[in-house]
Motif scaffolding. Structure first.
Motif, PDB file in Angstrom:
ATOM      1  N   GLY B   3     -18.413   5.804  -7.769  1.00  0.00           N
ATOM      2  CA  GLY B   3     -17.901   5.614  -6.487  1.00  0.00           C
ATOM      3  C   GLY B   3     -16.320   5.958  -6.316  1.00  0.00           C
ATOM      4  N   VAL B   4     -15.739   5.977  -5.502  1.00  0.00           N
ATOM      5  CA  VAL B   4     -14.414   6.291  -5.391  1.00  0.00           C
ATOM      6  C   VAL B   4     -13.562   5.243  -5.930  1.00  0.00           C
ATOM      7  CG1 VAL B   4     -12.450   6.500  -3.504  1.00  0.00           C
ATOM      8  CG2 VAL B   4     -14.961   7.221  -2.878  1.00  0.00           C
ATOM      9  N   ILE B   5     -12.527   5.849  -6.684  1.00  0.00           N
ATOM     10  CA  ILE B   5     -11.820   5.077  -7.567  1.00  0.00           C
ATOM     11  C   ILE B   5     -10.296   5.112  -6.736  1.00  0.00           C
ATOM     12  CG2 ILE B   5     -10.842   4.875  -9.790  1.00  0.00           C
ATOM     13  CD1 ILE B   5     -13.102   6.099 -11.000  1.00  0.00           C
ATOM     14  N   GLN B   6      -9.664   3.993  -6.883  1.00  0.00           N
ATOM     15  CA  GLN B   6      -8.523   3.921  -6.319  1.00  0.00           C
ATOM     16  C   GLN B   6      -7.260   3.102  -7.430  1.00  0.00           C
ATOM     17  OE1 GLN B   6      -9.579   2.982  -1.911  1.00  0.00           O
ATOM     18  NE2 GLN B   6      -7.198   3.337  -2.259  1.00  0.00           N
ATOM     19  N   SER B   7      -6.135   3.639  -7.624  1.00  0.00           N
ATOM     20  CA  SER B   7      -5.468   3.019  -8.539  1.00  0.00           C
ATOM     21  C   SER B   7      -3.899   3.093  -7.863  1.00  0.00           C
ATOM     22  CB  SER B   7      -5.406   3.670  -9.749  1.00  0.00           C
ATOM     23  OG  SER B   7      -4.674   4.913  -9.766  1.00  0.00           O
ATOM     24  N   PRO B   8      -3.139   2.020  -8.242  1.00  0.00           N
ATOM     25  CA  PRO B   8      -3.466   0.718  -8.818  1.00  0.00           C
ATOM     26  C   PRO B   8      -4.235  -0.056  -7.699  1.00  0.00           C
ATOM     27  CG  PRO B   8      -1.329   0.536  -7.945  1.00  0.00           C
ATOM     28  CD  PRO B   8      -1.715   2.087  -7.780  1.00  0.00           C
ATOM     29  N   ARG B   9      -4.626  -1.004  -8.298  1.00  0.00           N
ATOM     30  CA  ARG B   9      -5.553  -2.047  -7.291  1.00  0.00           C
ATOM     31  C   ARG B   9      -4.504  -2.985  -6.469  1.00  0.00           C
ATOM     32  NH1 ARG B   9     -10.861  -2.955  -7.851  1.00  0.00           N
ATOM     33  NH2 ARG B   9     -10.456  -3.812  -5.530  1.00  0.00           N
ATOM     34  N   HIS B  10      -3.396  -3.151  -7.242  1.00  0.00           N
ATOM     35  CA  HIS B  10      -2.278  -4.040  -6.582  1.00  0.00           C
ATOM     36  C   HIS B  10      -1.130  -3.551  -6.771  1.00  0.00           C
ATOM     37  CE1 HIS B  10      -5.402  -7.473  -5.647  1.00  0.00           C
ATOM     38  NE2 HIS B  10      -5.952  -6.940  -6.877  1.00  0.00           N
ATOM     39  N   LEU B  11      -0.151  -3.679  -5.961  1.00  0.00           N
ATOM     40  CA  LEU B  11       1.073  -3.095  -6.141  1.00  0.00           C
ATOM     41  C   LEU B  11       2.206  -3.959  -5.463  1.00  0.00           C
ATOM     42  CD1 LEU B  11       2.793  -0.653  -7.409  1.00  0.00           C
ATOM     43  CD2 LEU B  11       2.249   0.408  -5.163  1.00  0.00           C
ATOM     44  N   ILE B  12       3.136  -4.359  -6.308  1.00  0.00           N
ATOM     45  CA  ILE B  12       4.196  -4.934  -5.361  1.00  0.00           C
ATOM     46  C   ILE B  12       5.697  -4.135  -5.557  1.00  0.00           C
ATOM     47  CG2 ILE B  12       5.485  -7.185  -5.487  1.00  0.00           C
ATOM     48  CD1 ILE B  12       3.240  -8.499  -6.751  1.00  0.00           C
ATOM     49  N   LYS B  13       6.134  -3.944  -4.199  1.00  0.00           N
ATOM     50  CA  LYS B  13       7.672  -3.270  -4.401  1.00  0.00           C
ATOM     51  C   LYS B  13       8.580  -3.891  -3.509  1.00  0.00           C
ATOM     52  CE  LYS B  13       6.383   0.604  -6.466  1.00  0.00           C
ATOM     53  NZ  LYS B  13       7.272   1.184  -7.458  1.00  0.00           N
ATOM     54  N   GLU B  14       9.757  -3.584  -3.564  1.00  0.00           N
ATOM     55  CA  GLU B  14      10.917  -4.039  -2.887  1.00  0.00           C
ATOM     56  C   GLU B  14      11.178  -3.165  -1.742  1.00  0.00           C
ATOM     57  OE1 GLU B  14      12.580  -6.961  -3.578  1.00  0.00           O
ATOM     58  OE2 GLU B  14      11.908  -7.195  -5.498  1.00  0.00           O
ATOM     59  N   LYS B  15      11.723  -3.601  -0.680  1.00  0.00           N
ATOM     60  CA  LYS B  15      12.047  -3.018   0.542  1.00  0.00           C
ATOM     61  C   LYS B  15      12.573  -1.850   0.171  1.00  0.00           C
ATOM     62  CE  LYS B  15      13.941  -4.809   3.934  1.00  0.00           C
ATOM     63  NZ  LYS B  15      14.858  -5.560   4.773  1.00  0.00           N
ATOM     64  N   ARG B  16      12.497  -0.528   0.616  1.00  0.00           N
ATOM     65  CA  ARG B  16      13.275   0.684   0.290  1.00  0.00           C
ATOM     66  C   ARG B  16      13.000   1.373  -0.890  1.00  0.00           C
ATOM     67  NH1 ARG B  16      16.891  -2.600   3.019  1.00  0.00           N
ATOM     68  NH2 ARG B  16      17.621  -3.382   0.770  1.00  0.00           N
ATOM     69  N   GLU B  17      12.075   0.981  -1.698  1.00  0.00           N
ATOM     70  CA  GLU B  17      11.488   1.457  -2.828  1.00  0.00           C
ATOM     71  C   GLU B  17      10.322   2.494  -2.450  1.00  0.00           C
ATOM     72  OE1 GLU B  17      11.971  -0.995  -6.785  1.00  0.00           O
ATOM     73  OE2 GLU B  17      10.113  -1.592  -5.544  1.00  0.00           O
ATOM     74  N   THR B  18       9.839   3.156  -3.391  1.00  0.00           N
ATOM     75  CA  THR B  18       8.759   4.145  -3.266  1.00  0.00           C
ATOM     76  C   THR B  18       7.463   3.663  -3.731  1.00  0.00           C
ATOM     77  OG1 THR B  18       9.521   5.485  -5.149  1.00  0.00           O
ATOM     78  CG2 THR B  18      10.341   6.140  -2.935  1.00  0.00           C
ATOM     79  N   ALA B  19       6.368   4.093  -3.489  1.00  0.00           N
ATOM     80  CA  ALA B  19       5.294   3.933  -3.951  1.00  0.00           C
ATOM     81  C   ALA B  19       4.303   5.078  -3.949  1.00  0.00           C
ATOM     82  CB  ALA B  19       4.520   2.703  -3.076  1.00  0.00           C
ATOM     83  N   THR B  20       3.543   5.287  -4.939  1.00  0.00           N
ATOM     84  CA  THR B  20       2.251   6.169  -4.976  1.00  0.00           C
ATOM     85  C   THR B  20       1.069   5.498  -5.234  1.00  0.00           C
ATOM     86  OG1 THR B  20       3.914   7.987  -5.905  1.00  0.00           O
ATOM     87  CG2 THR B  20       1.669   8.400  -5.992  1.00  0.00           C
ATOM     88  N   LEU B  21       0.236   5.741  -4.384  1.00  0.00           N
ATOM     89  CA  LEU B  21      -1.100   5.436  -4.655  1.00  0.00           C
ATOM     90  C   LEU B  21      -2.091   6.530  -4.624  1.00  0.00           C
ATOM     91  CD1 LEU B  21      -1.424   3.015  -1.316  1.00  0.00           C
ATOM     92  CD2 LEU B  21      -0.471   2.461  -3.611  1.00  0.00           C
ATOM     93  N   LYS B  22      -3.224   6.219  -5.520  1.00  0.00           N
ATOM     94  CA  LYS B  22      -3.996   7.518  -6.242  1.00  0.00           C
ATOM     95  C   LYS B  22      -5.257   7.287  -5.791  1.00  0.00           C
ATOM     96  CE  LYS B  22      -1.030   8.983  -9.935  1.00  0.00           C
ATOM     97  NZ  LYS B  22      -1.243   9.365 -11.334  1.00  0.00           N
ATOM     98  N   CYS B  23      -6.223   8.330  -5.269  1.00  0.00           N
ATOM     99  CA  CYS B  23      -7.355   8.253  -4.995  1.00  0.00           C
ATOM    100  C   CYS B  23      -8.210   9.317  -5.809  1.00  0.00           C
ATOM    101  CB  CYS B  23      -7.579   8.443  -3.682  1.00  0.00           C
ATOM    102  SG  CYS B  23      -9.368   8.693  -2.906  1.00  0.00           S
ATOM    103  N   TYR B  24      -9.367   8.814  -6.366  1.00  0.00           N
ATOM    104  CA  TYR B  24     -10.399   9.978  -7.145  1.00  0.00           C
ATOM    105  C   TYR B  24     -11.569   9.744  -6.382  1.00  0.00           C
ATOM    106  CZ  TYR B  24      -6.550   9.719 -10.623  1.00  0.00           C
ATOM    107  OH  TYR B  24      -5.494   9.647 -10.991  1.00  0.00           O
ATOM    108  N   PRO B  25     -12.008  10.688  -5.751  1.00  0.00           N
ATOM    109  CA  PRO B  25     -13.147  11.101  -4.845  1.00  0.00           C
ATOM    110  C   PRO B  25     -14.289  10.810  -5.576  1.00  0.00           C
ATOM    111  CG  PRO B  25     -12.283  13.121  -4.898  1.00  0.00           C
ATOM    112  CD  PRO B  25     -11.386  12.173  -5.443  1.00  0.00           C
ATOM    113  N   ILE B  26     -15.593  10.613  -4.853  1.00  0.00           N
ATOM    114  CA  ILE B  26     -16.696  10.836  -5.591  1.00  0.00           C
ATOM    115  C   ILE B  26     -17.102  12.323  -6.084  1.00  0.00           C
ATOM    116  CG2 ILE B  26     -19.369  10.674  -5.032  1.00  0.00           C
ATOM    117  CD1 ILE B  26     -18.660   8.379  -3.259  1.00  0.00           C
ATOM    118  N   PRO B  27     -17.461  12.496  -7.278  1.00  0.00           N
ATOM    119  CA  PRO B  27     -17.641  13.535  -7.865  1.00  0.00           C
ATOM    120  C   PRO B  27     -18.652  14.594  -6.890  1.00  0.00           C
ATOM    121  CG  PRO B  27     -18.078  12.135  -9.555  1.00  0.00           C
ATOM    122  CD  PRO B  27     -18.001  11.256  -8.341  1.00  0.00           C
ATOM    123  N   ARG B  28     -17.813  15.693  -6.955  1.00  0.00           N
ATOM    124  CA  ARG B  28     -18.332  16.807  -5.803  1.00  0.00           C
ATOM    125  C   ARG B  28     -18.093  16.725  -4.187  1.00  0.00           C
ATOM    126  NH1 ARG B  28     -22.134  15.817  -9.455  1.00  0.00           N
ATOM    127  NH2 ARG B  28     -23.561  14.881  -7.906  1.00  0.00           N
TER     128      ARG B  28
END
Lengths: 107, 117
Positions: B3-28
Motif C-alpha cells: 500500500g501507500v506508505i507515509q512517514s512519519p505517522r505523527h509529527l509535533i512541531k512548534e509554530k514557525r518551524e518546518t516539517a517534511t512529510l514523505k510518501c511512498y506510492p504503491i509500486p509502479r
C-alpha cells in the motif's frame, strides 16, 4: 456553493436496512465518480467508482450515476454496524470531495 | 498487497518551524496526490505529481512545496508552520489510466497527523 454536495448527516439506519447516500455536483464535465469510506482518524478507503450512467453493483453496494441530473448515489443493502463510517463522494482526477455523510448503523 | 506508505505517522512541531512529510506510492504507480484534512472536514486537495512533474495544484499555501523524486516517492515541505496547519495529511497514489481498476483510482496512505503547538 461547493462543487460537490452530499446529503447532510448524520444518517442513522437499523441493522439490515438499506442506507442511501446522495451526492450532487456542479461540474457537468466530470467523468469519474468515486465513493470512499472513512473511519474516524483513518484514511479514505475506496468502495466503488463509476463513470457510466446507470447502476453498478458490488456485493452489498450499488452506485448509481445520473449525469443528466448530476447526481451520484450509493446504496448499502443489509447495513451492518461495521458500515458505520463517514462516506465521501469524490469527483474527477483531482478528487474533489464532498463534505461526507456520517452513517451510523444501529444493531 | 503493498500500500501507500507515509512517514512519519505523527509529527509535533512548534509554530514557525518546518516539517517534511514523505510518501511512498504503491509500486509502479506514477501519480501522487497530497491532501489536507482538518478535524471534521473533508479532504482538501493540495497538489499532485505525474511522472515527477506537477500535474495539478489545489489549495496549497505558498509556504508549502512538494516534489516527486526519480523513485516516485514524494515529499511535502511545510515552512513557517501555523496552528491552522494542524491536520491529517494524506498521500494517495494511482497509475494513470490503469485499465480495470477504473479511471485514475486513487489509493490512500494511512496519513500523517501533524500537530502544531
Amino acid at each position: 456553493q461547493k462543487e460537490v454536495e452530499q446529503n447532510s448527516g448524520p444518517l442513522s439506519v437499523p441493522e439490515g436496512a438499506i442506507a442511501s447516500l446522495n451526492c450532487t455536483y456542479s461540474d457537468r464535465g466530470s467523468q469519474s465518480f468515486f465513493w470512499y469510506r472513512q473511519y474516524s482518524g483513518k484514511s479514505p478507503e475506496l468502495i466503488m467508482f463509476i463513470y457510466s450512467n446507470g447502476d453498478k453493483e458490488d456485493g452489498r453496494f450499488t452506485a448509481q450515476l445520473n449525469k443528466a441530473s448530476q447526481y451520484v448515489s450509493l446504496l448499502i443493502r443489509d447495513s451492518q454496524p461495521s458500515d458505520s463510517a463517514t462516506y465521501l463522494c469524490a469527483l474527477g482526477n483531482d478528487m474533489r470531495f464532498g463534505a461526507g455523510t456520517r452513517l451510523t448503523v444501529k444493531p | 498487497a503493498a500500500g501507500v506508505i507515509q512517514s512519519p505517522r505523527h509529527l509535533i512541531k512548534e509554530k514557525r518551524e518546518t516539517a517534511t512529510l514523505k510518501c511512498y506510492p504503491i509500486p509502479r504507480h506514477d501519480t501522487v496526490y497530497w491532501y489536507q484534512q482538518g478535524p471534521g472536514q473533508d479532504p482538501q486537495f493540495l497538489i499532485s505529481f505525474y511522472e515527477k512533474m506537477q500535474s495539478d495544484k489545489g489549495s496549497i499555501p505558498d509556504r508549502f512545496s512538494a516534489q516527486q523524486f526519480s523513485d516516485y516517492h514524494s515529499e511535502l515541505n511545510m515552512s513557517s508552520l501555523e496552528l491552522g496547519d494542524s491536520a491529517l495529511y494524506f498521500c494517495a497514489s494511482s497509475l494513470w489510466g490503469l485499465a480495470g481498476a477504473g479511471p485514475d483510482t486513487q489509493y490512500f496512505g494511512p496519513g500523517t497527523r501533524l500537530t502544531v503547538l
